[in-house]
Write a protein that holds these residues in place. Structure first.
Motif, PDB file in Angstrom:
ATOM      1  N   GLY A  88       0.837  -1.119  -0.115  1.00  0.00           N
ATOM      2  CA  GLY A  88      -0.042   0.076  -0.104  1.00  0.00           C
ATOM      3  C   GLY A  88       0.963   1.178   0.064  1.00  0.00           C
ATOM      4  O   GLY A  88       0.807   2.071  -0.908  1.00  0.00           O
ATOM      5  N   HIS A  89       1.596   1.354   0.987  1.00  0.00           N
ATOM      6  CA  HIS A  89       2.254   2.616   1.302  1.00  0.00           C
ATOM      7  C   HIS A  89       4.056   2.530   0.838  1.00  0.00           C
ATOM      8  O   HIS A  89       4.643   1.739   1.662  1.00  0.00           O
ATOM      9  CB  HIS A  89       2.476   3.045   2.559  1.00  0.00           C
ATOM     10  CG  HIS A  89       2.846   4.439   3.115  1.00  0.00           C
ATOM     11  ND1 HIS A  89       3.029   4.737   4.385  1.00  0.00           N
ATOM     12  CD2 HIS A  89       3.550   5.385   2.307  1.00  0.00           C
ATOM     13  CE1 HIS A  89       3.532   5.992   4.392  1.00  0.00           C
ATOM     14  NE2 HIS A  89       3.875   6.246   2.986  1.00  0.00           N
ATOM     15  N   ALA A  90       4.316   3.023   0.050  1.00  0.00           N
ATOM     16  CA  ALA A  90       5.654   3.065  -0.644  1.00  0.00           C
ATOM     17  C   ALA A  90       6.482   4.419  -0.191  1.00  0.00           C
ATOM     18  O   ALA A  90       6.195   5.503  -0.380  1.00  0.00           O
ATOM     19  CB  ALA A  90       5.853   2.975  -1.965  1.00  0.00           C
ATOM     20  N   LEU A  91       7.745   4.337   0.285  1.00  0.00           N
ATOM     21  CA  LEU A  91       8.677   5.264   0.876  1.00  0.00           C
ATOM     22  C   LEU A  91       9.913   5.145  -0.308  1.00  0.00           C
ATOM     23  O   LEU A  91      10.497   4.001  -0.309  1.00  0.00           O
ATOM     24  CB  LEU A  91       9.078   5.082   2.106  1.00  0.00           C
ATOM     25  CG  LEU A  91       9.836   6.194   2.815  1.00  0.00           C
ATOM     26  CD1 LEU A  91       9.514   6.428   4.148  1.00  0.00           C
ATOM     27  CD2 LEU A  91      11.417   5.842   2.582  1.00  0.00           C
ATOM     28  N   VAL A  92      10.239   6.391  -0.707  1.00  0.00           N
ATOM     29  CA  VAL A  92      11.293   6.424  -1.779  1.00  0.00           C
ATOM     30  C   VAL A  92      12.298   7.479  -1.158  1.00  0.00           C
ATOM     31  O   VAL A  92      12.023   8.571  -1.115  1.00  0.00           O
ATOM     32  CB  VAL A  92      10.875   6.916  -2.937  1.00  0.00           C
ATOM     33  CG1 VAL A  92      11.914   6.940  -4.026  1.00  0.00           C
ATOM     34  CG2 VAL A  92       9.637   5.939  -3.645  1.00  0.00           C
ATOM     35  N   THR A  93      13.570   6.938  -0.736  1.00  0.00           N
ATOM     36  CA  THR A  93      14.701   7.882  -0.266  1.00  0.00           C
ATOM     37  C   THR A  93      15.234   8.208  -1.598  1.00  0.00           C
ATOM     38  O   THR A  93      15.409   7.622  -2.583  1.00  0.00           O
ATOM     39  CB  THR A  93      15.595   7.324   0.668  1.00  0.00           C
ATOM     40  OG1 THR A  93      16.334   6.229   0.031  1.00  0.00           O
ATOM     41  CG2 THR A  93      14.730   6.464   1.797  1.00  0.00           C
ATOM     42  N   ASN A 136       0.285   3.307  -9.950  1.00  0.00           N
ATOM     43  CA  ASN A 136       0.025   2.035  -9.689  1.00  0.00           C
ATOM     44  C   ASN A 136      -0.738   1.739  -8.400  1.00  0.00           C
ATOM     45  O   ASN A 136      -1.186   0.868  -7.960  1.00  0.00           O
ATOM     46  CB  ASN A 136       1.519   1.273  -9.528  1.00  0.00           C
ATOM     47  CG  ASN A 136       2.101   0.789 -10.689  1.00  0.00           C
ATOM     48  OD1 ASN A 136       1.769   0.973 -11.881  1.00  0.00           O
ATOM     49  ND2 ASN A 136       3.316   0.064 -10.562  1.00  0.00           N
ATOM     50  N   GLY A 137      -1.257   3.255  -7.752  1.00  0.00           N
ATOM     51  CA  GLY A 137      -2.196   3.152  -6.968  1.00  0.00           C
ATOM     52  C   GLY A 137      -1.520   3.105  -5.403  1.00  0.00           C
ATOM     53  O   GLY A 137      -2.321   3.177  -4.411  1.00  0.00           O
ATOM     54  N   HIS A 138      -0.452   3.139  -5.207  1.00  0.00           N
ATOM     55  CA  HIS A 138       0.397   3.382  -3.960  1.00  0.00           C
ATOM     56  C   HIS A 138       0.288   4.691  -3.402  1.00  0.00           C
ATOM     57  O   HIS A 138       0.069   5.896  -3.799  1.00  0.00           O
ATOM     58  CB  HIS A 138       1.923   3.264  -3.969  1.00  0.00           C
ATOM     59  CG  HIS A 138       2.371   1.746  -4.565  1.00  0.00           C
ATOM     60  ND1 HIS A 138       2.456   0.730  -3.780  1.00  0.00           N
ATOM     61  CD2 HIS A 138       2.538   1.538  -5.735  1.00  0.00           C
ATOM     62  CE1 HIS A 138       2.947  -0.271  -4.409  1.00  0.00           C
ATOM     63  NE2 HIS A 138       3.135   0.258  -5.654  1.00  0.00           N
ATOM     64  N   ARG A 139       0.204   4.631  -1.900  1.00  0.00           N
ATOM     65  CA  ARG A 139       0.680   6.070  -1.295  1.00  0.00           C
ATOM     66  C   ARG A 139       2.017   6.069  -1.222  1.00  0.00           C
ATOM     67  O   ARG A 139       2.844   4.956  -1.214  1.00  0.00           O
ATOM     68  CB  ARG A 139      -0.152   5.968   0.006  1.00  0.00           C
ATOM     69  CG  ARG A 139       0.539   7.020   1.009  1.00  0.00           C
ATOM     70  CD  ARG A 139       0.095   6.688   2.493  1.00  0.00           C
ATOM     71  NE  ARG A 139       0.733   7.439   3.500  1.00  0.00           N
ATOM     72  CZ  ARG A 139       0.439   7.400   4.751  1.00  0.00           C
ATOM     73  NH1 ARG A 139       0.182   6.348   5.282  1.00  0.00           N
ATOM     74  NH2 ARG A 139       1.278   8.167   5.750  1.00  0.00           N
ATOM     75  N   VAL A 140       2.609   7.270  -1.352  1.00  0.00           N
ATOM     76  CA  VAL A 140       4.033   7.400  -1.863  1.00  0.00           C
ATOM     77  C   VAL A 140       4.403   8.420  -0.890  1.00  0.00           C
ATOM     78  O   VAL A 140       3.985   9.664  -0.721  1.00  0.00           O
ATOM     79  CB  VAL A 140       4.275   7.807  -3.173  1.00  0.00           C
ATOM     80  CG1 VAL A 140       5.827   8.073  -3.325  1.00  0.00           C
ATOM     81  CG2 VAL A 140       3.750   6.846  -4.051  1.00  0.00           C
ATOM     82  N   THR A 141       5.480   8.225   0.056  1.00  0.00           N
ATOM     83  CA  THR A 141       6.192   9.242   0.721  1.00  0.00           C
ATOM     84  C   THR A 141       7.645   9.167   0.032  1.00  0.00           C
ATOM     85  O   THR A 141       8.288   8.444  -0.219  1.00  0.00           O
ATOM     86  CB  THR A 141       6.419   8.913   2.278  1.00  0.00           C
ATOM     87  OG1 THR A 141       5.083   8.928   2.580  1.00  0.00           O
ATOM     88  CG2 THR A 141       7.339   9.996   2.871  1.00  0.00           C
TER      89      THR A 141
END
Length: 324
Positions: free
Chosen positions: A6-11, A28-33
């Motif tokens: 669900g929730h993807a984090l991208v450093t 793609n429907g993710h929540r993105v931080t």
């Protein structure tokens, strides 16, 4: 398959590659931080994502602990891209590059481990150094000068790979390693020192194209859309890797310069300058593993990718470069 995360984090999410990964994840429907210190990332790269209901930006230096920061911990998928990536940047930020490869990777791994998240390290073809094996398979250990000017990036990524596998063995963390080969496309900085943005900027401003050394050294360049697709395919799989993500079409640096001149229609000279220390003579991935296990291979041809990149530079980066 994407929806199980669900929730993807991208450093490093405001960088050239990271920002386009953030876009695709949102699609793609993710929540993105997106987490970035803006040491080399640019606010402009993600400006169009502000206001998206599933996008969040957190300004944070990954060499500092995540605990007590604004970085969220309720994540399902962590992409660790934070690092200077061009020779010009990582030689200017040598110690910072080593620190983000070591401390930054550990902080990102600890976050993923505590959250029970899938973790993907974006490593690099630079771990192979100036390779004695050709093309390079994932089983090749490399030929790296550990004290040369490129070593701060090479060894930071080699350490990051070792740490990633240690988390798998010691903590059972769900990890993957992608070894990304030369990637190009829109949002590269005109002044980042890599050959494609340098050649395009020189051509569009009517200056000679400067080829380092003989120009016969080879690169395998992959359009950014294909690289992002490879990273996602690996992230959504159960593979640990490492897995080469790159284009197996090998080209000389001089050939790349000639293609850019042909596509821009500019008539300027191609000149040579002194070659860089430890510059790899040949670079080409063996992508058998990615093709067999992920069903992934690049689909954007060189001329199509260069045309898209040239068009973006003509609209954006070159105008900024000239005005600066």
């Amino acid at each position: 398959m994407a929806n199980r995360f669900g929730h993807a984090l991208v450093t490093g999410g405001a960088g050239f590659l990271g920002s386009q990964l953030c876009e695709r994840l949102l699609g793609n429907g993710h929540r993105v931080t997106c987490v970035d210190s803006f040491a080399t990332g640019r606010p402009d790269n993600i400006a169009h994502l502000h206001g998206h209901p599933r996008f969040e930006l957190v300004e944070h230096d990954m060499t500092r602990p995540v605990e007590g920061s604004a970085v969220p911990t309720d994540v399902d998928l962590v992409f660790h891209l934070a690092s200077a990536a061009s020779p010009k940047d990582y030689q200017r930020l040598a110690i910072d590059t080593l620190r983000v490869g070591a401390l930054g990777t550990e902080h990102a791994l600890r976050l993923a481990a505590n959250a029970g998240a899938r973790f993907l390290l974006t490593s690099t073809s630079e771990v192979y150094g100036d390779p004695l094996e050709h093309p390079q398979r994932e089983t090749y250990w490399g030929n790296v000068n550990p004290i040369g000017p490129r070593s701060v990036y090479d060894e930071a990524k080699r350490y990051a790979e070792a740490l990633t596998m240690a988390y798998l063995r010691e903590h059972g963390t769900n990890v993957a390693i992608a070894r990304v080969f030369n990637t190009y496309g829109p949002r590269m900085r005109a002044d980042d020192g890599r050959v494609i943005p340098a050649f395009i900027t020189q051509a569009l401003t009517g200056r000679p194209l400067t080829v380092a050394g003989t120009g016969e050294q080879t690169r395998s360049v992959c359009y950014v859309d294909d690289t992002v697709g490879g990273l996602l395919s690996l992230a959504y799989s159960s593979l640990h890797g490492p897995v080469n993500i790159g284009n197996p079409d090998e080209l000389s640096v001089r050939r790349i310069a000639e293609e850019i001149l042909s596509l821009t229609g500019v008539s300027v000279a191609v000149t040579t300058v002194e070659g860089a220390v430890d510059d790899p003579r040949r670079r080409c991935p063996d992508i058998t593993l990615a093709r067999a296990e992920l069903g992934w291979l690049p689909s954007v041809g060189l001329r199509e990718g260069l045309n898209r990149t040239i068009a973006w530079f003509a609209r954006n980066a070159v105008a900024d470069h000239v005005s600066a």
